[in-house]
Each structure stands twice: as C-alpha cells, then as structure tokens.
Design a protein around this motif. Structure first.
Motif, PDB file in Angstrom:
ATOM      1  N   ILE A  90      -9.569  -0.073  -3.424  1.00  0.00           N
ATOM      2  CA  ILE A  90     -10.488   1.061  -3.290  1.00  0.00           C
ATOM      3  C   ILE A  90     -10.335   1.629  -1.886  1.00  0.00           C
ATOM      4  O   ILE A  90     -10.464   0.904  -0.892  1.00  0.00           O
ATOM      5  CB  ILE A  90     -11.941   0.626  -3.539  1.00  0.00           C
ATOM      6  CG1 ILE A  90     -12.112   0.166  -4.984  1.00  0.00           C
ATOM      7  CG2 ILE A  90     -12.914   1.760  -3.203  1.00  0.00           C
ATOM      8  CD1 ILE A  90     -13.478  -0.420  -5.272  1.00  0.00           C
ATOM      9  N   VAL A  91     -10.048   2.932  -1.813  1.00  0.00           N
ATOM     10  CA  VAL A  91      -9.929   3.639  -0.535  1.00  0.00           C
ATOM     11  C   VAL A  91     -10.973   4.748  -0.573  1.00  0.00           C
ATOM     12  O   VAL A  91     -10.788   5.761  -1.256  1.00  0.00           O
ATOM     13  CB  VAL A  91      -8.512   4.212  -0.336  1.00  0.00           C
ATOM     14  CG1 VAL A  91      -8.405   4.903   1.015  1.00  0.00           C
ATOM     15  CG2 VAL A  91      -7.463   3.108  -0.466  1.00  0.00           C
ATOM     16  N   ARG A 140      -1.237  -0.705  -8.313  1.00  0.00           N
ATOM     17  CA  ARG A 140      -1.788  -0.335  -9.615  1.00  0.00           C
ATOM     18  C   ARG A 140      -3.300  -0.226  -9.521  1.00  0.00           C
ATOM     19  O   ARG A 140      -3.947  -0.971  -8.784  1.00  0.00           O
ATOM     20  CB  ARG A 140      -1.414  -1.411 -10.644  1.00  0.00           C
ATOM     21  CG  ARG A 140      -1.768  -1.061 -12.087  1.00  0.00           C
ATOM     22  CD  ARG A 140      -1.390  -2.212 -13.002  1.00  0.00           C
ATOM     23  NE  ARG A 140      -2.298  -3.338 -12.847  1.00  0.00           N
ATOM     24  CZ  ARG A 140      -2.108  -4.528 -13.411  1.00  0.00           C
ATOM     25  NH1 ARG A 140      -1.012  -4.773 -14.101  1.00  0.00           N
ATOM     26  NH2 ARG A 140      -3.001  -5.488 -13.250  1.00  0.00           N
ATOM     27  N   ASP A 141      -3.860   0.735 -10.243  1.00  0.00           N
ATOM     28  CA  ASP A 141      -5.320   0.898 -10.362  1.00  0.00           C
ATOM     29  C   ASP A 141      -5.977   1.120  -9.005  1.00  0.00           C
ATOM     30  O   ASP A 141      -7.038   0.549  -8.695  1.00  0.00           O
ATOM     31  CB  ASP A 141      -5.947  -0.329 -11.040  1.00  0.00           C
ATOM     32  CG  ASP A 141      -5.386  -0.592 -12.418  1.00  0.00           C
ATOM     33  OD1 ASP A 141      -5.060   0.391 -13.114  1.00  0.00           O
ATOM     34  OD2 ASP A 141      -5.259  -1.782 -12.788  1.00  0.00           O
ATOM     35  N   THR A 142      -5.359   1.962  -8.197  1.00  0.00           N
ATOM     36  CA  THR A 142      -5.937   2.306  -6.897  1.00  0.00           C
ATOM     37  C   THR A 142      -6.915   3.456  -7.068  1.00  0.00           C
ATOM     38  O   THR A 142      -6.599   4.465  -7.711  1.00  0.00           O
ATOM     39  CB  THR A 142      -4.834   2.707  -5.903  1.00  0.00           C
ATOM     40  OG1 THR A 142      -3.913   1.627  -5.773  1.00  0.00           O
ATOM     41  CG2 THR A 142      -5.416   3.049  -4.541  1.00  0.00           C
ATOM     42  N   ALA A 143      -8.095   3.328  -6.467  1.00  0.00           N
ATOM     43  CA  ALA A 143      -9.110   4.382  -6.522  1.00  0.00           C
ATOM     44  C   ALA A 143      -9.226   5.022  -5.143  1.00  0.00           C
ATOM     45  O   ALA A 143      -9.440   4.323  -4.142  1.00  0.00           O
ATOM     46  CB  ALA A 143     -10.450   3.808  -6.952  1.00  0.00           C
ATOM     47  N   VAL A 144      -9.087   6.333  -5.110  1.00  0.00           N
ATOM     48  CA  VAL A 144      -9.147   7.082  -3.850  1.00  0.00           C
ATOM     49  C   VAL A 144     -10.260   8.109  -3.971  1.00  0.00           C
ATOM     50  O   VAL A 144     -10.213   8.972  -4.859  1.00  0.00           O
ATOM     51  CB  VAL A 144      -7.802   7.766  -3.553  1.00  0.00           C
ATOM     52  CG1 VAL A 144      -7.874   8.548  -2.244  1.00  0.00           C
ATOM     53  CG2 VAL A 144      -6.679   6.744  -3.503  1.00  0.00           C
ATOM     54  N   VAL A 149     -11.223  -0.602   1.247  1.00  0.00           N
ATOM     55  CA  VAL A 149     -10.998   0.044   2.538  1.00  0.00           C
ATOM     56  C   VAL A 149     -11.965   1.220   2.601  1.00  0.00           C
ATOM     57  O   VAL A 149     -11.714   2.287   2.027  1.00  0.00           O
ATOM     58  CB  VAL A 149      -9.535   0.508   2.683  1.00  0.00           C
ATOM     59  CG1 VAL A 149      -9.306   1.150   4.053  1.00  0.00           C
ATOM     60  CG2 VAL A 149      -8.582  -0.666   2.466  1.00  0.00           C
ATOM     61  N   VAL A 150     -13.096   1.029   3.274  1.00  0.00           N
ATOM     62  CA  VAL A 150     -14.174   2.011   3.192  1.00  0.00           C
ATOM     63  C   VAL A 150     -14.743   2.337   4.574  1.00  0.00           C
ATOM     64  O   VAL A 150     -14.905   1.468   5.431  1.00  0.00           O
ATOM     65  CB  VAL A 150     -15.307   1.512   2.262  1.00  0.00           C
ATOM     66  CG1 VAL A 150     -14.786   1.293   0.846  1.00  0.00           C
ATOM     67  CG2 VAL A 150     -15.942   0.236   2.781  1.00  0.00           C
ATOM     68  N   ILE A 175       0.315  11.684   6.698  1.00  0.00           N
ATOM     69  CA  ILE A 175      -0.350  11.574   5.400  1.00  0.00           C
ATOM     70  C   ILE A 175      -1.662  10.823   5.617  1.00  0.00           C
ATOM     71  O   ILE A 175      -1.664   9.739   6.205  1.00  0.00           O
ATOM     72  CB  ILE A 175       0.510  10.818   4.374  1.00  0.00           C
ATOM     73  CG1 ILE A 175       1.856  11.536   4.163  1.00  0.00           C
ATOM     74  CG2 ILE A 175      -0.224  10.691   3.040  1.00  0.00           C
ATOM     75  CD1 ILE A 175       2.816  10.777   3.283  1.00  0.00           C
ATOM     76  N   GLY A 176      -2.741  11.399   5.140  1.00  0.00           N
ATOM     77  CA  GLY A 176      -4.025  10.729   5.313  1.00  0.00           C
ATOM     78  C   GLY A 176      -4.121   9.451   4.507  1.00  0.00           C
ATOM     79  O   GLY A 176      -4.272   8.359   5.057  1.00  0.00           O
ATOM     80  N   VAL A 177      -4.016   9.557   3.184  1.00  0.00           N
ATOM     81  CA  VAL A 177      -4.014   8.402   2.290  1.00  0.00           C
ATOM     82  C   VAL A 177      -2.744   8.481   1.458  1.00  0.00           C
ATOM     83  O   VAL A 177      -2.506   9.477   0.755  1.00  0.00           O
ATOM     84  CB  VAL A 177      -5.245   8.393   1.362  1.00  0.00           C
ATOM     85  CG1 VAL A 177      -5.179   7.193   0.415  1.00  0.00           C
ATOM     86  CG2 VAL A 177      -6.537   8.366   2.182  1.00  0.00           C
TER      87      VAL A 177
END
Length: 398
Positions: free
Chosen positions: A354-355, A373-377, A323-324, A365-367
């Motif tokens: 991936i955010v 699991r293993d979410t990258a923000v 999600v970019v 809330i923004g994000v």
C-alpha cells in the motif's frame, strides 16, 4: 561540607586522579571501589588489568576517575558481578591488535556501565580483531545498561546477544571496525536510544540480527543519530515487532534504514533518512519472508538511490508493506532525476503493498510500480515531478 560534597569538589579541581596539585587525596579516595585503592596506576602505560579486576571483586560501585587512562591487556570478566556499576568518566584503553572483549558480561544481571571512555589501541591499528569489543551483554546477562559512554575503535563497541531487557542509551560510538552497536540472536526487549554512532569502517552503524528460529523481539531503536557508516545506518534482519522511530541516518554508504530477511511487523516512523549512498528506506527480502511492515511519517530526502523502495527477489517475498504519509524529496543521483520517490519492484512475491498519502517533491517519478502484485496506490501528492505515477503492474488510482 559533607563527605560527598568534598569528593565532588575534588573531582572538579583535579585533572589527574592520581593526586591533586595541592597534595590532597586522589578523587574518590573514600570510595571502596576506587581502582586506585587496588593498585591501579592508570597512566596509559602500566598494565592495570588485575587492579581493575580486584576493584570489581571488592565493590559493587567501581570508580574510574576523570583523567585516568587505564590500560588493560585482557578481559575484566573476573571483576564483574551482578548489581554492579562501573562509572566515573575515566578512560580504558587496549593495545594495538588486541582481540578480546574488555567487559564480557555473561550470566550476570543488572550490570551498568555509566560515563566511561574507551579506546581500542591506535585507531585503525586493531580494527580487524574480530572479538575486539568493549561491552558485551551475553548468555543471560539480563537488564544490562550501557549509558553515556564514549567509545572509539573496537570491532564492535557494544554487543547484546542472548540477553533480555538491555538498555543502550546516550552513548557516543566512533570508528568501529564492524558494527557500532550490535543486537543479536536472543537479545529480546532491547532498547537502543539517543546514541550517536559515526564512521563505522566496514559495516553498519546499528545492526540487529536474529535467526530464523529466534527472531529478535520487541526491539526499540529510537532517537539515534547514525552517520558515516560504510554500509547501512540501521539494519534489521530476523526481527519481530521492532519499533524504529525518531532516528536520523545521514551520509551512510548504503541505506539509511534497511529491513530485510525475515523482518516482520516493524513500525518505522518519524525518522529522517538523508543523503545516504543508496536508498533512504529499503524493505527487501531475497531468501525468506518479510511481512506487515509499516513505513510511516518519515522524511526521506537527498539519498542517492530511491527514496523508499519495496522489493523482493529470488526465493524471498515482501508482503503487506504499508508506505503511508511520508515526506519524500529529491532522491536519486543528479538531484532526484535518476530516482523514484516510492518504488515497488520485483516479482509477484512483492505483493499487497500500500502506497498512500505520501507527499513527494522533485522526483523523476513520484510513485513507480515497476513490479510486484496487488499494489494499491492512493492519495499521493507529487510536486515538481516529471511523472506523478507510473504503474506497470496495476492501474493507477490517483
């Protein structure tokens, strides 16, 4: 003036195709496939079914002039041939409660429907007929084209099933009982572009649904406008490698765009999902695996649920969703105060999301990483948000 020029002039001068007020010949009189030459009356009352079939059997160019209203009481399959074009701007109608496909194109190639109008009985009266469709490309009807038609009513306006290289372009679809445009199992390399789909009564505006053994491949859904659907604007299941781009989905009852049940490697970019009844864009799987989907450069605003939601449940998993670089604003009831901009939720089977690089405004809330699991923000910007990032499953990296 050439003969072609005379025909164009007559078309411009005549409202009804049966005859001109001046007593001249009916428009298109010199065209062998003119339906009036084959006994069609097309006054909206007579049964023109057999006349249209005869016209189709006689010529590859079947002309239905503007101003004609041709009533049919059964399928026109007997008049459909490979390499054929039905065109002209006239209208085809069916009776209330009719339950058949007007143009069932099976096993034929290169059949085109160009500029026709169609109406399924009295709007609302025949919606429930499960097989009431206007155009179907089925069972090996390859390279079919439905272009610039205006279709109202029917259970499905246009359906593609078991046929490749179909083009569904520039049609206007209103008030379909089920799906406005339906791309189903075996419909590979279909292109659905620049259509306007509104007011589907019970289902989705544009629906692509393959099967576990035969996912829809190389589907393009681009530059369509989908509004007022009972459920979702655009929904994909069991699709592989779809491109969903440049669409506007607004005022639909469910999601603006929905990827689910075995949808993999979809590229969802540069769409506008606005004012839909649930989430703007949803990636969700509760029964199988949806993986490697890209949600990029979309504008998502004013939807009643979250802006973008990535989630799984049950035996399903959603893996490696990116999600970019999306623009997300004011989603959630009460002007965004009840929704998140980008939300990742569900069990550990929602993983490796991936955010990144999203621009978010006016969200509670923004994000929100509420599960998975293993979410990258990383590198998201949130203006006028109560909280920029909430991570219950990982440490924030913003």
């Amino acid at each position: 003036m050439t003969a072609a020029g005379m025909r164009i002039a007559l078309l411009a001068q005549c409202h009804l195709a049966a005859a001109c007020a001046s007593g001249g010949p009916p428009p298109g009189d010199g065209i062998p496939g003119n339906i009036l030459r084959h006994g069609a009356v097309c006054d909206g009352r007579a049964d023109d079914t057999q006349a249209l079939i005869r016209a189709g059997q006689s010529a590859l160019e079947v002309f239905i002039a503007p101003g004609l209203t041709c009533r049919v009481t059964g399928p026109l399959a007997g008049g459909i041939r490979s390499g054929q074009r039905w065109y002209g701007g006239g209208t085809i109608t069916t009776d209330d409660g009719s339950n058949f496909t007007v143009f069932p194109v099976a096993g034929k190639t290169d059949v085109t429907f160009d500029g026709l109008a169609a109406r399924s009985g009295t709007l609302g009266a025949s919606y429930g007929a499960a097989d009431a469709r206007f155009i179907e490309f089925i069972s090996g009807a390859h390279r079919g084209r439905a272009v610039d038609n205006r279709i109202s009513g029917f259970q499905q306006a246009i359906r593609v099933h078991g046929s490749t290289d179909s083009f569904i372009d520039d049609n206007e679809v209103t008030g379909a009982y089920g799906w406005g445009i339906s791309i189903q199992t075996g419909a590979h390399q279909a292109r659905v572009t620049r259509n306007r789909v509104s007011g589907t009564v019970h289902e989705h505006g544009i629906y692509a649904s393959g099967s576990p053994a035969d996912a829809i491949r190389a589907l393009v859904v681009s530059d369509n406008t989908v509004s007022g659907s009972k459920i979702d604007g655009i929904k994909l299941t069991h699709a592989d490698g779809a491109v969903v781009s440049g669409n506007t989905t607004s005022g639909n009852g469910g999601q603006g765009i929905y990827l689910t049940i075995g949808t993999n490697r979809a590229d969802v970019h540069d769409n506008l999902a606005e004012s839909n009844g649930d989430h703007g864009i949803l990636v969700y799987d509760g029964t199988t695996t949806s993986s490697d989907n890209l949600i990029a450069h979309n504008t998502v605003r004013g939807n009643r649920g979250h802006g973008i939601l990535v989630s799984s449940a049950g035996s399903g998993s959603v893996v490696r969703t990116r999600v970019v670089d999306n623009e997300v604003e004011g989603n959630g009831a009460d002007d965004g105060r009840d929704g998140g901009g980008v939300v990742v939720s569900g069990p550990a089977t929602t993983r490796a999301t991936i955010v990144e690089g999203n621009r978010i405004r006016r969200q509670r809330i923004g994000v929100h990483v509420a599960g998975g699991r293993d979410t990258a923000v990383d590198r998201n910007v949130c203006d006028e948000c109560e909280t920029s990032v909430v991570e219950a499953a990982a440490k924030p990296s913003n």
